[in-house]
Design a protein around this motif. Sequence first.
Motif, short mmCIF file in Angstrom:
data_model
loop_
_atom_site.label_atom_id
_atom_site.label_comp_id
_atom_site.label_asym_id
_atom_site.label_seq_id
_atom_site.Cartn_x
_atom_site.Cartn_y
_atom_site.Cartn_z
N TRP A 139 49.02 36.31 37.45
CA TRP A 139 48.67 37.06 38.65
C TRP A 139 48.89 36.23 39.90
CZ3 TRP A 139 48.37 41.91 39.13
CH2 TRP A 139 47.88 42.45 40.32
N PRO A 140 49.45 36.82 41.00
CA PRO A 140 49.89 38.22 41.15
C PRO A 140 51.40 38.40 41.06
CG PRO A 140 49.62 37.26 43.32
CD PRO A 140 49.37 36.15 42.32
N MET A 199 48.41 43.76 34.93
CA MET A 199 47.54 42.70 34.44
C MET A 199 48.06 42.07 33.15
SD MET A 199 45.16 42.43 36.64
CE MET A 199 44.58 43.38 38.05
N ASN A 245 44.88 39.37 45.55
CA ASN A 245 46.31 39.67 45.68
C ASN A 245 47.00 38.77 46.69
OD1 ASN A 245 45.84 41.74 43.92
ND2 ASN A 245 46.04 43.38 45.41
N THR A 262 44.09 47.24 42.98
CA THR A 262 45.49 46.84 42.88
C THR A 262 46.28 47.91 42.15
OG1 THR A 262 44.93 44.51 42.82
CG2 THR A 262 47.07 45.11 41.96
N SER A 319 53.27 39.83 38.87
CA SER A 319 53.68 41.18 38.48
C SER A 319 53.55 42.16 39.64
CB SER A 319 52.84 41.65 37.30
OG SER A 319 51.45 41.64 37.64
#
Length: 288
Positions: free
Chosen positions: A245-246, A240, A40, A201, A248
């Motif tokens: 990523w990340p 996901m 993350n 997450t 969103s």
Amino acid sequence: MPAVVTPFDSEGKIQLNDYSKLVKWLVSIGADGICVAGDNGESWALTPDERQKLLEAAIEAADGKVPVILGASAPTAAQSIKYAKIAEGCGAAAILLMPQTYVLKATRAELLGHFKRIADATDIPIVAYNSPRRAGISLSVDDVEAICEVAPVIAIKESTRDIHHLTHLIRRLGERISVMTGPSPFLLVAAALGAKGFIATGPELLGPVAARIMDIGRAAPDEEYRRVHNALTILYEVLMGVGTWPASFKAALNLIGQPAGVPREPVAPLTGADLDKLKAALTDLSVL
């Protein structure tokens, strides 16, 4: 133990004040620890100096309330040792360590050699990290047990999506190390099977409920169990399933008022239909 994001501005500069706010918020909603420079945190985009500054800021923001660990995964042991020494020097509680990333394949001897070289060069405890999607290498239960013989492994973040593997890992090694779950849809099941916690997450988007997830999972399934499991599953799927990523996850944090910033290039911020899909999912779950 949430893996905190790294807030960047549009020019790619780290916003340390916002980072400290995020850490303090996570602690305030019940986090039992903080993971710096994990997936993350866009660890692949961080220099060693930036990694150190983030770790120092997280330790200061945590203010002794919870332990802080540092992501130290890298393709070579030499790189991981550099990160491990940063962790030691700053007073981190442990490092989070994958097998040699991007190598895609490794013999048992190579796996053990990687972990042993890092263990021999430092005195810091290790949280092993099994994420075949990220590392390209999937650790079997036998591999994990062998690694525990050559390195001071105190826990593992297990991010396979295989309940059979998770079951055998907890059954064989759950009394020796703390098995921590990764993918959110498995958290409650893992808690019931004997997992000690999670490095995942999405749970933080549920606010203080995140601090109760393990207790909910260990209790007899009831309506709250089903509601939280469904929320975790839907959150994981949408986070996901949109953007790169990340992006969103950062967008979701921004939407609930947390200063997550934007991703560092080459990842682009979430926009358009993807952002609308995320907003709709968070609204349906009453997160927004």
